[in-house]
Every structure is written in C-alpha cells, then in structure tokens.
Write a protein that holds these residues in place. Structure first.
Motif, PDB file in Angstrom:
ATOM      1  N   ILE A   1       0.846  -1.202   0.000  1.00 59.63           N
ATOM      2  CA  ILE A   1       0.000   0.000   0.000  1.00 59.63           C
ATOM      3  C   ILE A   1       0.874   1.242   0.000  1.00 59.63           C
ATOM      4  O   ILE A   1       0.653   2.185  -0.768  1.00 59.63           O
ATOM      5  CB  ILE A   1      -0.962  -0.008   1.211  1.00 59.63           C
ATOM      6  CG1 ILE A   1      -1.981  -1.149   1.066  1.00 59.63           C
ATOM      7  CG2 ILE A   1      -1.676   1.336   1.351  1.00 59.63           C
ATOM      8  CD1 ILE A   1      -2.826  -1.392   2.294  1.00 59.63           C
ATOM      9  N   TYR A   2       1.903   1.249   0.871  1.00 55.04           N
ATOM     10  CA  TYR A   2       2.817   2.394   0.898  1.00 55.04           C
ATOM     11  C   TYR A   2       3.509   2.567  -0.446  1.00 55.04           C
ATOM     12  O   TYR A   2       3.692   3.684  -0.937  1.00 55.04           O
ATOM     13  CB  TYR A   2       3.861   2.219   2.000  1.00 55.04           C
ATOM     14  CG  TYR A   2       3.340   2.464   3.387  1.00 55.04           C
ATOM     15  CD1 TYR A   2       2.686   3.648   3.712  1.00 55.04           C
ATOM     16  CD2 TYR A   2       3.494   1.512   4.392  1.00 55.04           C
ATOM     17  CE1 TYR A   2       2.203   3.873   4.976  1.00 55.04           C
ATOM     18  CE2 TYR A   2       3.013   1.722   5.677  1.00 55.04           C
ATOM     19  CZ  TYR A   2       2.369   2.910   5.962  1.00 55.04           C
ATOM     20  OH  TYR A   2       1.888   3.122   7.222  1.00 55.04           O
ATOM     21  N   SER A   3       3.906   1.446  -1.046  1.00 55.44           N
ATOM     22  CA  SER A   3       4.562   1.502  -2.349  1.00 55.44           C
ATOM     23  C   SER A   3       3.627   2.090  -3.401  1.00 55.44           C
ATOM     24  O   SER A   3       4.014   2.948  -4.196  1.00 55.44           O
ATOM     25  CB  SER A   3       4.998   0.092  -2.756  1.00 55.44           C
ATOM     26  OG  SER A   3       5.557   0.099  -4.041  1.00 55.44           O
ATOM     27  N   TRP A   4       2.372   1.644  -3.387  1.00 58.56           N
ATOM     28  CA  TRP A   4       1.397   2.153  -4.356  1.00 58.56           C
ATOM     29  C   TRP A   4       1.132   3.638  -4.141  1.00 58.56           C
ATOM     30  O   TRP A   4       1.054   4.423  -5.091  1.00 58.56           O
ATOM     31  CB  TRP A   4       0.097   1.364  -4.220  1.00 58.56           C
ATOM     32  CG  TRP A   4      -0.981   1.850  -5.143  1.00 58.56           C
ATOM     33  CD1 TRP A   4      -1.116   1.601  -6.469  1.00 58.56           C
ATOM     34  CD2 TRP A   4      -2.081   2.702  -4.793  1.00 58.56           C
ATOM     35  NE1 TRP A   4      -2.227   2.230  -6.970  1.00 58.56           N
ATOM     36  CE2 TRP A   4      -2.834   2.914  -5.963  1.00 58.56           C
ATOM     37  CE3 TRP A   4      -2.488   3.289  -3.597  1.00 58.56           C
ATOM     38  CZ2 TRP A   4      -3.979   3.697  -5.968  1.00 58.56           C
ATOM     39  CZ3 TRP A   4      -3.634   4.076  -3.604  1.00 58.56           C
ATOM     40  CH2 TRP A   4      -4.362   4.268  -4.783  1.00 58.56           C
ATOM     41  N   LEU A   5       1.026   4.063  -2.871  1.00 61.25           N
ATOM     42  CA  LEU A   5       0.802   5.480  -2.577  1.00 61.25           C
ATOM     43  C   LEU A   5       1.969   6.325  -3.060  1.00 61.25           C
ATOM     44  O   LEU A   5       1.776   7.441  -3.559  1.00 61.25           O
ATOM     45  CB  LEU A   5       0.590   5.682  -1.074  1.00 61.25           C
ATOM     46  CG  LEU A   5      -0.743   5.180  -0.517  1.00 61.25           C
ATOM     47  CD1 LEU A   5      -0.767   5.298   0.999  1.00 61.25           C
ATOM     48  CD2 LEU A   5      -1.910   5.957  -1.118  1.00 61.25           C
TER      49      LEU A   5
ATOM     50  N   LEU B   1      16.085   2.029  -2.507  1.00 62.45           N
ATOM     51  CA  LEU B   1      14.853   1.249  -2.352  1.00 62.45           C
ATOM     52  C   LEU B   1      13.662   2.167  -2.070  1.00 62.45           C
ATOM     53  O   LEU B   1      12.557   1.940  -2.563  1.00 62.45           O
ATOM     54  CB  LEU B   1      15.012   0.233  -1.209  1.00 62.45           C
ATOM     55  CG  LEU B   1      15.975  -0.934  -1.462  1.00 62.45           C
ATOM     56  CD1 LEU B   1      16.135  -1.772  -0.203  1.00 62.45           C
ATOM     57  CD2 LEU B   1      15.479  -1.794  -2.617  1.00 62.45           C
ATOM     58  N   ASP B   2      13.906   3.202  -1.282  1.00 62.71           N
ATOM     59  CA  ASP B   2      12.844   4.166  -0.989  1.00 62.71           C
ATOM     60  C   ASP B   2      12.496   4.980  -2.229  1.00 62.71           C
ATOM     61  O   ASP B   2      11.318   5.198  -2.541  1.00 62.71           O
ATOM     62  CB  ASP B   2      13.290   5.098   0.140  1.00 62.71           C
ATOM     63  CG  ASP B   2      12.192   6.060   0.555  1.00 62.71           C
ATOM     64  OD1 ASP B   2      11.212   5.608   1.171  1.00 62.71           O
ATOM     65  OD2 ASP B   2      12.303   7.269   0.250  1.00 62.71           O
ATOM     66  N   GLN B   3      13.508   5.405  -2.962  1.00 59.20           N
ATOM     67  CA  GLN B   3      13.311   6.212  -4.172  1.00 59.20           C
ATOM     68  C   GLN B   3      12.505   5.459  -5.223  1.00 59.20           C
ATOM     69  O   GLN B   3      11.624   6.019  -5.866  1.00 59.20           O
ATOM     70  CB  GLN B   3      14.670   6.615  -4.742  1.00 59.20           C
ATOM     71  CG  GLN B   3      14.597   7.386  -6.053  1.00 59.20           C
ATOM     72  CD  GLN B   3      15.988   7.626  -6.626  1.00 59.20           C
ATOM     73  OE1 GLN B   3      16.901   7.985  -5.917  1.00 59.20           O
ATOM     74  NE2 GLN B   3      16.127   7.409  -7.915  1.00 59.20           N
ATOM     75  N   LYS B   4      12.800   4.169  -5.370  1.00 60.88           N
ATOM     76  CA  LYS B   4      12.109   3.356  -6.374  1.00 60.88           C
ATOM     77  C   LYS B   4      10.797   2.775  -5.852  1.00 60.88           C
ATOM     78  O   LYS B   4      10.129   2.025  -6.569  1.00 60.88           O
ATOM     79  CB  LYS B   4      13.016   2.226  -6.848  1.00 60.88           C
ATOM     80  CG  LYS B   4      14.227   2.716  -7.633  1.00 60.88           C
ATOM     81  CD  LYS B   4      15.039   1.549  -8.154  1.00 60.88           C
ATOM     82  CE  LYS B   4      16.200   2.028  -9.024  1.00 60.88           C
ATOM     83  NZ  LYS B   4      17.018   0.902  -9.521  1.00 60.88           N
ATOM     84  N   ALA B   5      10.471   3.093  -4.597  1.00 62.75           N
ATOM     85  CA  ALA B   5       9.231   2.606  -3.963  1.00 62.75           C
ATOM     86  C   ALA B   5       9.181   1.080  -3.881  1.00 62.75           C
ATOM     87  O   ALA B   5       8.111   0.491  -3.865  1.00 62.75           O
ATOM     88  CB  ALA B   5       7.989   3.148  -4.690  1.00 62.75           C
ATOM     89  N   ILE B   6      10.352   0.464  -3.832  1.00 62.23           N
ATOM     90  CA  ILE B   6      10.400  -0.998  -3.648  1.00 62.23           C
ATOM     91  C   ILE B   6      10.175  -1.322  -2.181  1.00 62.23           C
ATOM     92  O   ILE B   6       9.429  -2.237  -1.830  1.00 62.23           O
ATOM     93  CB  ILE B   6      11.756  -1.563  -4.120  1.00 62.23           C
ATOM     94  CG1 ILE B   6      11.929  -1.329  -5.623  1.00 62.23           C
ATOM     95  CG2 ILE B   6      11.864  -3.046  -3.795  1.00 62.23           C
ATOM     96  CD1 ILE B   6      13.317  -1.673  -6.143  1.00 62.23           C
ATOM     97  N   ALA B   7      10.834  -0.544  -1.316  1.00 63.60           N
ATOM     98  CA  ALA B   7      10.684  -0.722   0.132  1.00 63.60           C
ATOM     99  C   ALA B   7      10.787   0.658   0.773  1.00 63.60           C
ATOM    100  O   ALA B   7      11.883   1.103   1.119  1.00 63.60           O
ATOM    101  CB  ALA B   7      11.765  -1.652   0.673  1.00 63.60           C
ATOM    102  N   PRO B   8       9.656   1.367   0.908  1.00 55.00           N
ATOM    103  CA  PRO B   8       9.678   2.704   1.509  1.00 55.00           C
ATOM    104  C   PRO B   8      10.357   2.688   2.881  1.00 55.00           C
ATOM    105  O   PRO B   8      10.160   1.761   3.656  1.00 55.00           O
ATOM    106  CB  PRO B   8       8.187   3.054   1.629  1.00 55.00           C
ATOM    107  CG  PRO B   8       7.535   2.233   0.567  1.00 55.00           C
ATOM    108  CD  PRO B   8       8.316   0.965   0.481  1.00 55.00           C
ATOM    109  N   HIS B   9      11.169   3.708   3.122  1.00 55.77           N
ATOM    110  CA  HIS B   9      11.990   3.741   4.328  1.00 55.77           C
ATOM    111  C   HIS B   9      11.136   3.838   5.583  1.00 55.77           C
ATOM    112  O   HIS B   9      10.228   4.657   5.681  1.00 55.77           O
ATOM    113  CB  HIS B   9      12.947   4.934   4.273  1.00 55.77           C
ATOM    114  CG  HIS B   9      13.858   5.012   5.449  1.00 55.77           C
ATOM    115  ND1 HIS B   9      14.757   4.010   5.754  1.00 55.77           N
ATOM    116  CD2 HIS B   9      13.998   5.952   6.416  1.00 55.77           C
ATOM    117  CE1 HIS B   9      15.422   4.346   6.848  1.00 55.77           C
ATOM    118  NE2 HIS B   9      14.976   5.514   7.273  1.00 55.77           N
TER     119      HIS B   9
END
Length: 202
Positions: free
Chosen positions: A81-85, A136-144
C-alpha cells in the motif's frame, strides 16, 4: 445546495443500511433457531433479556473477527500500500523527492569512498548500505521505515526483486557491523561496492 439533499451513496447511509440488513438477518436466524428448538413445556420461552444478550455476544464476536482480519490484512499488505501510494502521489513532489534522494545517494557513495581512503571500512560499508536503502525508498520498492529491521527488508525484497544476492550481501555486511565483532576488511567494502553496482549500475 438544498439542505434536504440526501446522499444515498454516503458511507453513513451505507453503514445504516448494512446494520439494518444485518439486524434483519440476525432476527430471521434467531427465529429459525427458536423454531428448531424442541417443543418447550407450556409457558416456557427464551426470555427477551437472554435474546438481547445473545445478540450482543454475536455482534461482539463479529466485530472482533472483523478487527482481527483487518489487522492481519494490514500487516500483510501495508508495504505494498505504501509503495502504491508513493507511485500515485503528487508528481511534482515525487520529482522533488527523487532529486533530493539522488543527491543524498551520491553524497553517501562519496562519503563511503572517503572513509575507504581513510581506512575506516566499517563506516565505508555502512554508507553503501544506507545508499541502498535510499535507492529502495526512491524506487518505492521498500519505503523507508525506521522500525524496519534488516530481516524485514530481506523478506520484502525476496517478494519484490528478481536478483536478491546483491541485497543479501549488503544487508549481511550491515548485520555484521551492528551485531558482530568480525573485523571489516577492504575486501568487505569491495564486495559491498560491487553489490551496489549490480543493483544500480553507475
């Protein structure tokens, strides 16, 4: 806008409709239950107070079940969900954040090389690890998230990326930095840099 306008599609209206339908369903089920009971002696019946208690218990159990299911679903899907947002957020904000993130990644990699030249291989490896987290955060793979552990990052990455080995190298080295007493050598730094190049070709 007239004050007598009524939004039939509002959440409150839908909730009241659901409550009414659930109440009618419960009354029907309770009626069927009463009919299925063996014939009681004359004058015997389930008291209204007992009926109200059973209704209350039913709604309590149903509410707890819904909360439990919601909590389990949230734990399972919140990273996605965070990644999609992040992907569907404001485009301007996203561009600003991306530029800022790219700048901080470049700074971290530069600092890692400075620490390497100074012979501080522990901090050099830590900077490469932090650059990976930024990416990872920038690419929304794993938000920090500050609360996320290395193990949680690995679990998330295993379901998100095709090549896990470079991430495992960086995360394992970071775990040694934090929890191990092993000496960090130039070879460890070179392995971290190589792993970072594989996930982000320069």
């Amino acid at each position: 806008m007239p004050t007598d306008t009524f939004e039939k599609t509002s959440w409150s209206w839908q909730l009241s409709q659901f409550q009414q339908q659930a109440g009618e369903w419960w009354e029907y089920q309770f009626y069927r239950f009463e009919q299925a009971l063996p014939e009681l002696p004359t004058g015997w019946s389930i008291s209204p107070r007992l009926g109200e208690l059973l209704k209350f218990l039913f709604w309590l159990v149903l509410g707890l079940f819904i909360v439990w299911v919601g909590w389990r679903l949230w734990r399972e899907f919140s990273p996605y969900i965070y990644s999609w947002l992040n992907r569907t957020g404001n485009l301007t904000d996203f561009r600003v954040k991306t530029r800022s993130s790219e700048s901080s990644i470049a700074l971290l990699l530069e600092r890692s090389q400075e620490f390497y030249r100074q012979g501080n291989y522990r901090e050099a490896c830590r900077c490469v690890y932090l650059a990976m987290l930024q990416q990872l955060d920038q690419k929304a793979i794993a938000p920090h998230k500050l609360s996320r552990t290395d193990g949680e990052y690995l679990q998330l990455l295993r379901s998100s990326v095709t090549t896990i080995q470079p991430y495992e190298t960086l995360i394992t080295t970071h775990e040694q930095l934090c929890f191990g007493n092993a000496e960090i050598l130039p070879d460890n730094y070179e392995q971290c840099r190589q792993a970072y190049r594989e996930i982000s070709p320069e």
